[in-house]
Design a protein around this motif. Structure first.
Motif, PDB file in Angstrom:
ATOM      1  N   ASP A  32       0.823  -1.210   0.000  1.00 27.70           N
ATOM      2  CA  ASP A  32       0.000   0.000   0.000  1.00 27.70           C
ATOM      3  C   ASP A  32       0.857   1.261   0.000  1.00 27.70           C
ATOM      4  O   ASP A  32       0.453   2.292  -0.543  1.00 27.70           O
ATOM      5  CB  ASP A  32      -0.936   0.010   1.215  1.00 27.70           C
ATOM      6  N   TYR A  33       2.046   1.189   0.609  1.00 23.85           N
ATOM      7  CA  TYR A  33       2.913   2.365   0.654  1.00 23.85           C
ATOM      8  C   TYR A  33       3.478   2.707  -0.723  1.00 23.85           C
ATOM      9  O   TYR A  33       4.033   3.788  -0.916  1.00 23.85           O
ATOM     10  CB  TYR A  33       4.050   2.151   1.650  1.00 23.85           C
ATOM     11  N   PHE A  34       3.347   1.780  -1.671  1.00 18.21           N
ATOM     12  CA  PHE A  34       3.796   2.036  -3.036  1.00 18.21           C
ATOM     13  C   PHE A  34       2.615   2.218  -3.990  1.00 18.21           C
ATOM     14  O   PHE A  34       2.806   2.359  -5.196  1.00 18.21           O
ATOM     15  CB  PHE A  34       4.685   0.882  -3.519  1.00 18.21           C
ATOM     16  N   ALA A  35       1.396   2.220  -3.443  1.00 19.73           N
ATOM     17  CA  ALA A  35       0.206   2.403  -4.280  1.00 19.73           C
ATOM     18  C   ALA A  35       0.208   3.803  -4.883  1.00 19.73           C
ATOM     19  O   ALA A  35       0.685   4.768  -4.277  1.00 19.73           O
ATOM     20  CB  ALA A  35      -1.059   2.185  -3.454  1.00 19.73           C
ATOM     21  N   THR A  36      -0.338   3.915  -6.078  1.00 14.45           N
ATOM     22  CA  THR A  36      -0.370   5.213  -6.760  1.00 14.45           C
ATOM     23  C   THR A  36      -1.733   5.884  -6.671  1.00 14.45           C
ATOM     24  O   THR A  36      -1.914   6.978  -7.198  1.00 14.45           O
ATOM     25  CB  THR A  36      -0.001   5.044  -8.247  1.00 14.45           C
ATOM     26  N   THR A  37      -2.691   5.238  -6.012  1.00  8.78           N
ATOM     27  CA  THR A  37      -4.016   5.832  -5.842  1.00  8.78           C
ATOM     28  C   THR A  37      -4.100   6.490  -4.471  1.00  8.78           C
ATOM     29  O   THR A  37      -3.727   5.892  -3.460  1.00  8.78           O
ATOM     30  CB  THR A  37      -5.124   4.776  -5.970  1.00  8.78           C
ATOM     31  N   ALA A  38      -4.582   7.733  -4.462  1.00 12.08           N
ATOM     32  CA  ALA A  38      -4.693   8.489  -3.216  1.00 12.08           C
ATOM     33  C   ALA A  38      -6.113   9.015  -3.063  1.00 12.08           C
ATOM     34  O   ALA A  38      -6.773   9.360  -4.047  1.00 12.08           O
ATOM     35  CB  ALA A  38      -3.707   9.649  -3.207  1.00 12.08           C
ATOM     36  N   ALA A  39      -6.579   9.072  -1.829  1.00 10.71           N
ATOM     37  CA  ALA A  39      -7.909   9.610  -1.531  1.00 10.71           C
ATOM     38  C   ALA A  39      -7.811  10.542  -0.335  1.00 10.71           C
ATOM     39  O   ALA A  39      -7.215  10.191   0.685  1.00 10.71           O
ATOM     40  CB  ALA A  39      -8.893   8.483  -1.240  1.00 10.71           C
ATOM     41  N   GLU A  40      -8.380  11.727  -0.483  1.00 15.65           N
ATOM     42  CA  GLU A  40      -8.443  12.697   0.609  1.00 15.65           C
ATOM     43  C   GLU A  40      -9.921  12.840   0.974  1.00 15.65           C
ATOM     44  O   GLU A  40     -10.706  13.375   0.190  1.00 15.65           O
ATOM     45  CB  GLU A  40      -7.860  14.045   0.181  1.00 15.65           C
ATOM     46  N   VAL A  41     -10.306  12.340   2.146  1.00 17.73           N
ATOM     47  CA  VAL A  41     -11.723  12.217   2.498  1.00 17.73           C
ATOM     48  C   VAL A  41     -12.010  12.946   3.808  1.00 17.73           C
ATOM     49  O   VAL A  41     -11.262  12.810   4.780  1.00 17.73           O
ATOM     50  CB  VAL A  41     -12.130  10.733   2.645  1.00 17.73           C
ATOM     51  N   LEU A  42     -13.098  13.696   3.817  1.00 20.38           N
ATOM     52  CA  LEU A  42     -13.575  14.359   5.034  1.00 20.38           C
ATOM     53  C   LEU A  42     -15.046  14.008   5.217  1.00 20.38           C
ATOM     54  O   LEU A  42     -15.867  14.248   4.332  1.00 20.38           O
ATOM     55  CB  LEU A  42     -13.403  15.873   4.926  1.00 20.38           C
ATOM     56  N   PHE A  43     -15.364  13.417   6.369  1.00 20.95           N
ATOM     57  CA  PHE A  43     -16.735  13.002   6.668  1.00 20.95           C
ATOM     58  C   PHE A  43     -17.142  13.638   7.991  1.00 20.95           C
ATOM     59  O   PHE A  43     -16.560  13.354   9.034  1.00 20.95           O
ATOM     60  CB  PHE A  43     -16.808  11.478   6.741  1.00 20.95           C
ATOM     61  N   LEU A  44     -18.137  14.534   7.933  1.00 17.60           N
ATOM     62  CA  LEU A  44     -18.600  15.265   9.108  1.00 17.60           C
ATOM     63  C   LEU A  44     -20.057  14.939   9.396  1.00 17.60           C
ATOM     64  O   LEU A  44     -20.841  14.677   8.477  1.00 17.60           O
ATOM     65  CB  LEU A  44     -18.463  16.775   8.886  1.00 17.60           C
ATOM     66  N   GLY A  45     -20.411  14.974  10.681  1.00 21.92           N
ATOM     67  CA  GLY A  45     -21.791  14.703  11.047  1.00 21.92           C
ATOM     68  C   GLY A  45     -22.271  15.567  12.192  1.00 21.92           C
ATOM     69  O   GLY A  45     -21.479  16.076  12.992  1.00 21.92           O
ATOM     70  N   ILE A  46     -23.576  15.759  12.241  1.00 25.83           N
ATOM     71  CA  ILE A  46     -24.241  16.426  13.363  1.00 25.83           C
ATOM     72  C   ILE A  46     -25.353  15.494  13.818  1.00 25.83           C
ATOM     73  O   ILE A  46     -26.395  15.393  13.170  1.00 25.83           O
ATOM     74  CB  ILE A  46     -24.822  17.796  12.956  1.00 25.83           C
ATOM     75  N   SER A  47     -25.104  14.782  14.917  1.00 21.84           N
ATOM     76  CA  SER A  47     -26.090  13.802  15.367  1.00 21.84           C
ATOM     77  C   SER A  47     -26.207  13.723  16.880  1.00 21.84           C
ATOM     78  O   SER A  47     -27.113  13.070  17.397  1.00 21.84           O
ATOM     79  CB  SER A  47     -25.738  12.411  14.818  1.00 21.84           C
ATOM     80  N   ASP A  48     -25.296  14.376  17.598  1.00 20.08           N
ATOM     81  CA  ASP A  48     -25.337  14.339  19.054  1.00 20.08           C
ATOM     82  C   ASP A  48     -26.626  15.000  19.558  1.00 20.08           C
ATOM     83  O   ASP A  48     -26.986  16.098  19.109  1.00 20.08           O
ATOM     84  CB  ASP A  48     -24.121  15.079  19.610  1.00 20.08           C
ATOM     85  N   PRO A  49     -27.365  14.361  20.469  1.00 20.85           N
ATOM     86  CA  PRO A  49     -28.639  14.926  20.942  1.00 20.85           C
ATOM     87  C   PRO A  49     -28.511  16.343  21.500  1.00 20.85           C
ATOM     88  O   PRO A  49     -29.376  17.192  21.244  1.00 20.85           O
ATOM     89  CB  PRO A  49     -29.081  13.935  22.026  1.00 20.85           C
ATOM     90  N   GLU A  50     -27.448  16.618  22.259  1.00 21.14           N
ATOM     91  CA  GLU A  50     -27.268  17.962  22.801  1.00 21.14           C
ATOM     92  C   GLU A  50     -27.026  18.976  21.690  1.00 21.14           C
ATOM     93  O   GLU A  50     -27.505  20.114  21.751  1.00 21.14           O
ATOM     94  CB  GLU A  50     -26.111  17.975  23.799  1.00 21.14           C
ATOM     95  N   THR A  51     -26.279  18.564  20.674  1.00 24.68           N
ATOM     96  CA  THR A  51     -26.026  19.457  19.542  1.00 24.68           C
ATOM     97  C   THR A  51     -27.311  19.740  18.784  1.00 24.68           C
ATOM     98  O   THR A  51     -27.600  20.890  18.425  1.00 24.68           O
ATOM     99  CB  THR A  51     -24.987  18.831  18.593  1.00 24.68           C
TER     100      THR A  51
END
Length: 273
Positions: A34-53
């Motif tokens: 995997d350290y020599f793989a040429t495929t890269a992904a930059e992923v950001l996953f955000l959520g709002i689900s906390d009851p207090e929030t």
């Protein structure tokens, strides 16, 4: 013909190397590959689900805009072997890009320029539940590239004036996260829902710059420009970000790729007169 003679020490070293190779299992070899793989992904996953929030958002009257979205997944795909080469080698032709929670998956839509994006408003199936393992998957030319991690919960915010206390307009505000995180996302809205501060990366270059800060964060300082008006309400949303471990990547280069996830905590603040 002259035969080469090897010293006992050299023969022992060679035997140790061969033994080491023999002891490495398929899983370890795959991770090394995997350290020599040429495929890269930059992923950001955000959520709002906390009851207090969710309760805080309801009290503050926030139902639309970026804080009205319960989950959002953003991904940039590239054929790259270094962070510096990601932005110049983005991939638009993936067969499929999705986020999976173990029982169902949601496809991210291609937006062009290597960007894939989906929110819970686009597909209500998309959710963000702290403590759930999510897998990001990109399929290109029939080959699967994945990374998984456990969704972190909300940070325990402190340092934001509440009750009868106010914050001076135009001055920076330091907020403590209640723990150490790999990074942080900060979003500030005024009472009309207009964004006054937002550090979410919106391009591949911005994402790469954002993830290269490897210092752990236990607090964030919001610039004074986020609170421009006196006697006004501002809504602060902060996600403490965790990042996937290198061992979680499969057919993605962990030196170039990053899966970052966080759950947003929300609190309002009034500026003084």
């Amino acid at each position: 013909m002259r035969h080469m003679r090897y010293s006992p020490a050299l023969r022992t070293s060679a035997a140790l190397v061969l033994s080491g190779i023999a002891l490495v299992g398929c899983g370890e070899l795959n991770r090394l590959e995997d350290y020599f793989a040429t495929t890269a992904a930059e992923v950001l996953f955000l959520g709002i689900s906390d009851p207090e929030t969710l309760s805080a958002l309801e009290e503050l009257g926030v139902t639309e805009g970026p804080m009205g979205i319960r989950a959002a997944a953003t991904a940039f795909l590239a054929q790259a072997t270094s962070l510096e080469s990601v932005a110049a080698n983005l991939v638009d032709d993936a067969d499929r890009v999705l986020v999976h929670n173990g029982s169902q998956g949601v496809n991210l839509d291609s937006q062009g320029n290597g960007l894939y994006f989906i929110t819970s408003q686009d597909d209500p199936v998309l959710d963000y539940v702290p403590g759930t393992t999510y897998t990001f998957q990109a399929v290109k030319e029939g080959r699967s590239h994945t990374v998984s991690m456990l969704a972190p919960g909300v940070p325990a915010l402190s340092g934001i004036p509440g009750g009868s206390d106010t914050h001076p307009p135009g001055q920076s505000l330091t907020v403590y996260l209640g723990g150490q995180f790999d990074n942080a996302i900060v979003l500030v809205l005024d009472g009309d829902g207009n964004i006054t501060h937002d550090n979410r990366p919106s391009t591949a270059s911005e994402y790469v710059d954002w993830i290269q800060d490897e210092s752990m964060q236990s607090s964030v300082t919001i610039p004074g420009e986020a609170f421009p008006e006196a006697g006004s309400l501002y809504i602060i949303g902060i996600a403490g970000i965790r990042e996937a471990l290198d061992s979680s990547y499969e057919n993605l280069n962990p030196l170039v790729s990053k899966l970052a996830m966080g759950s947003v905590a929300v609190q309002g603040v009034l500026t003084g007169l």
